[in-house]
Design a protein around this motif. Structure first.
Motif, PDB file in Angstrom:
ATOM      1  N   UNK A 203      35.552  36.080  34.632  1.00 29.86           N
ATOM      2  CA  UNK A 203      34.854  36.666  33.488  1.00 29.86           C
ATOM      3  C   UNK A 203      34.157  37.967  33.868  1.00 29.86           C
ATOM      4  N   UNK A 204      33.613  38.039  35.073  1.00 30.22           N
ATOM      5  CA  UNK A 204      32.988  39.290  35.519  1.00 30.22           C
ATOM      6  C   UNK A 204      34.025  40.400  35.562  1.00 30.22           C
ATOM      7  N   UNK A 205      35.202  40.096  36.105  1.00 26.64           N
ATOM      8  CA  UNK A 205      36.265  41.104  36.169  1.00 26.64           C
ATOM      9  C   UNK A 205      36.705  41.523  34.775  1.00 26.64           C
ATOM     10  N   UNK A 206      36.876  40.556  33.887  1.00 24.17           N
ATOM     11  CA  UNK A 206      37.282  40.858  32.508  1.00 24.17           C
ATOM     12  C   UNK A 206      36.219  41.691  31.802  1.00 24.17           C
TER      13      UNK A 206
ATOM     14  N   UNK B 242      35.471  53.897  43.124  1.00 21.53           N
ATOM     15  CA  UNK B 242      34.641  52.760  42.716  1.00 21.53           C
ATOM     16  C   UNK B 242      33.238  52.862  43.298  1.00 21.53           C
ATOM     17  N   UNK B 243      33.044  53.760  44.273  1.00 16.56           N
ATOM     18  CA  UNK B 243      31.732  53.960  44.887  1.00 16.56           C
ATOM     19  C   UNK B 243      31.017  55.063  44.114  1.00 16.56           C
ATOM     20  N   UNK B 244      29.858  54.796  43.536  1.00 17.71           N
ATOM     21  CA  UNK B 244      29.202  55.783  42.674  1.00 17.71           C
ATOM     22  C   UNK B 244      28.703  57.001  43.444  1.00 17.71           C
ATOM     23  N   UNK B 245      28.519  58.105  42.717  1.00 17.02           N
ATOM     24  CA  UNK B 245      28.067  59.346  43.343  1.00 17.02           C
ATOM     25  C   UNK B 245      26.669  59.217  43.920  1.00 17.02           C
TER      26      UNK B 245
ATOM     27  N   UNK C 254      36.374  42.605  45.008  1.00 17.87           N
ATOM     28  CA  UNK C 254      37.598  43.398  44.995  1.00 17.87           C
ATOM     29  C   UNK C 254      37.914  43.960  43.616  1.00 17.87           C
ATOM     30  N   UNK C 255      37.434  43.312  42.556  1.00 21.81           N
ATOM     31  CA  UNK C 255      37.926  43.680  41.221  1.00 21.81           C
ATOM     32  C   UNK C 255      37.550  45.103  40.814  1.00 21.81           C
ATOM     33  N   UNK C 256      36.420  45.624  41.275  1.00 26.40           N
ATOM     34  CA  UNK C 256      36.055  46.986  40.868  1.00 26.40           C
ATOM     35  C   UNK C 256      36.945  48.049  41.519  1.00 26.40           C
ATOM     36  N   UNK C 257      37.198  47.992  42.831  1.00 27.97           N
ATOM     37  CA  UNK C 257      38.191  48.937  43.377  1.00 27.97           C
ATOM     38  C   UNK C 257      39.559  48.792  42.715  1.00 27.97           C
ATOM     39  N   UNK C 258      39.969  47.560  42.431  1.00 28.01           N
ATOM     40  CA  UNK C 258      41.252  47.359  41.754  1.00 28.01           C
ATOM     41  C   UNK C 258      41.213  47.936  40.343  1.00 28.01           C
ATOM     42  N   UNK C 259      40.074  47.818  39.679  1.00 29.69           N
ATOM     43  CA  UNK C 259      39.947  48.368  38.327  1.00 29.69           C
ATOM     44  C   UNK C 259      40.151  49.882  38.326  1.00 29.69           C
ATOM     45  N   UNK C 260      39.476  50.577  39.245  1.00 27.29           N
ATOM     46  CA  UNK C 260      39.628  52.029  39.293  1.00 27.29           C
ATOM     47  C   UNK C 260      41.018  52.428  39.747  1.00 27.29           C
ATOM     48  N   UNK C 261      41.608  51.640  40.631  1.00 24.05           N
ATOM     49  CA  UNK C 261      42.994  51.901  41.028  1.00 24.05           C
ATOM     50  C   UNK C 261      43.944  51.690  39.854  1.00 24.05           C
ATOM     51  N   UNK C 262      43.618  50.738  38.991  1.00 24.63           N
ATOM     52  CA  UNK C 262      44.442  50.491  37.799  1.00 24.63           C
ATOM     53  C   UNK C 262      44.393  51.680  36.847  1.00 24.63           C
TER      54      UNK C 262
ATOM     55  N   UNK D  57      46.726  42.041  39.641  1.00 28.28           N
ATOM     56  CA  UNK D  57      46.410  42.748  40.874  1.00 28.28           C
ATOM     57  C   UNK D  57      45.108  42.231  41.491  1.00 28.28           C
ATOM     58  N   UNK D  58      44.135  41.914  40.655  1.00 29.57           N
ATOM     59  CA  UNK D  58      42.882  41.355  41.164  1.00 29.57           C
ATOM     60  C   UNK D  58      43.161  40.042  41.889  1.00 29.57           C
TER      61      UNK D  58
END
Length: 443
Positions: free
Chosen positions: A43-46, A125-128, A370-378, A405-406
């Motif tokens: 649910x967090x990833x979604x 995925x790493x903020x500025x 992992x889901x946030x790096x995968x999200x930005x890669x998506x 992918x997640x």
């Protein structure tokens, strides 16, 4: 989240069935916890994908029921229920911390490093806020207390690890002082603080401004936090009971100071999180008949009521700039929903849960990181490589691809990073015990 434990960690003596009662297998006993974690992680990833926006009425639903807060609070209940049991089963604060360090850090370091190195700058995925001042930001994140030093998370979901760490600090300090069964009064204290002081007590007393505006106080608190945490852990690792007690108290004091004077979140949310985690411990103790069940019922009812009321009282537009919930209902209803789900899980705890959910629970910590790096890669893959349909049934290919992918990368990191890290931690704990002897700190 780091509340995920291996089966050996999760099975305290009190939970083990008598010999010969094979019908209630280990998987059946622990499946409900894995199932709840699996649901929460997915649910967090979604939620971060923004899938609710794709469904008619989904955005309005999320305004009144925050799908990010709901699984996080469910995670906190699960951690509160089982993590103290792991420490008490060991009776060894040093062994507990070696296990926690090698359970949490390998995946954090690898996930953040790969996200920073492999993803293009525009899809990082790493903020500025982290990359602009990398030394201080990464040092703070390395303590996993970064949100308490006014530093953004290297990966957005890592903010919850700060509260997990503070909880571990408190649990360790209570244990070495023989007060670990006082979960109910501790939970009531945090809930009462949330209710009484939720709007009055202001966070970020040391670093009221962003670190890139006023770096001095922020740099000082980062250094102080890192040194105090290192000192506490070194004292624990030395293995002598008196030093372990002092080290645990150093960590407990550090956690209390940061929680009360400099957490980035609103005070009512911080207090509610700790109240919720200790309420999870209260439920475990009542189930194991370690405390009076009437006290447990009263405690949990108070914490649940408080969690609803602080959202109604304090989650106003100003607070929502920090909590990110769209309305007070978004906070309060999600909080109640997390409790309801945990309660349902407990009612079904003696049943065998679907294997897919227990598997998802085992990889839930990987899913969470992992889901946030995968999200930005998506998003990069969609914009630069493959065109996904924007309309019609084909538009669901993108979220399906993201979730697939997640799960794929989470399974890989679970097998290649998490499991080896846990095994290494066990070997190091055994080596420390051979060198210094038994370090158990008993009641």
């Amino acid at each position: 989240m780091s509340g995920t434990l291996s089966e050996s960690e999760m099975a305290p003596t009190a939970l083990r069935p008598p010999a010969g009662k094979a019908a209630r297998s280990k998987s059946a006993r622990l499946g409900w916890l894995d199932g709840l974690r699996g649901i929460a992680a997915l649910l967090v990833a979604i939620h971060h994908f923004g899938l609710a926006d794709w469904i008619p009425g989904g955005k309005d639903f999320e305004k009144h029921f925050d799908l990010g807060l709901y699984p996080v609070m469910l995670f906190f209940l699960v951690s509160g229920y089982i993590v103290p049991a792991s420490l008490e089963r060991r009776g060894d604060v040093r062994g507990f911390w070696v296990g926690r360090i090698f359970r949490i850090y390998p995946l954090v370091i690898i996930a953040v490093t790969l996200a920073a190195v492999l993803l293009p700058h525009d899809y990082s995925a790493v903020p500025s806020q982290v990359t602009d001042r990398p030394f201080w930001a990464y040092l703070a994140n390395l303590t996993l207390l970064h949100e308490m030093t006014n530093i953004a998370s290297a990966l957005g979901s890592m903010w919850t690890l700060c509260y997990e760490m503070v909880f571990y600090f408190f649990v360790s300090a209570l244990f070495v002082n023989g007060r670990h069964r006082q979960s109910a009064p501790v939970s009531l204290f945090f809930a009462g603080a949330a209710l009484l002081l939720g709007a009055w007590w202001k966070p970020q007393l040391v670093t009221p401004k962003a670190p890139w505006v006023a770096p001095g106080p922020t740099h000082h608190i980062i250094v102080a936090t890192a040194l105090l945490m290192l000192t506490g852990l070194v004292l624990i690792m030395l293995g002598r009971p008196q030093l372990i007690r002092i080290g645990a108290m150093v960590l407990g004091g550090l956690g209390a100071a940061l929680l009360f004077i400099n957490a980035r979140s609103t005070f009512f949310e911080s207090m509610t999180i700790l109240a919720t985690m200790f309420a999870g411990t209260v439920i475990f103790r009542a189930e194991q008949r370690q405390i009076d069940r009437s006290l447990a019922w009263i405690c949990c009812a108070f914490v649940l009521t408080t969690g609803f009321l602080v959202g109604y009282f304090y989650d106003n537009p100003d607070a929502q700039k920090i909590t990110w919930t769209g309305s007070w209902q978004g906070f309060s209803l999600a909080y109640v929903g997390a409790w309801a789900t945990f309660g349902l899980g407990m009612l079904l705890r003696n049943r065998r849960w679907p294997r897919v959910l227990t598997w998802l629970g085992k990889i839930s910590y990987s899913v969470y990181l992992v889901h946030l790096p995968v999200l930005w890669a998506t998003w990069w893959f969609k914009d630069k490589v493959v065109h996904f349909p924007d309309n019609g049934p084909g538009r669901w290919l993108l979220p399906a691809f993201f979730i697939a992918m997640v799960l794929l990368f989470s399974e890989l990191t679970y097998r290649l990073v998490e499991i080896p890290g846990q095994k290494l931690g066990k070997r190091i704990a055994a080596a420390l015990n051979r060198r210094t002897g038994d370090t158990a700190v008993t009641d």
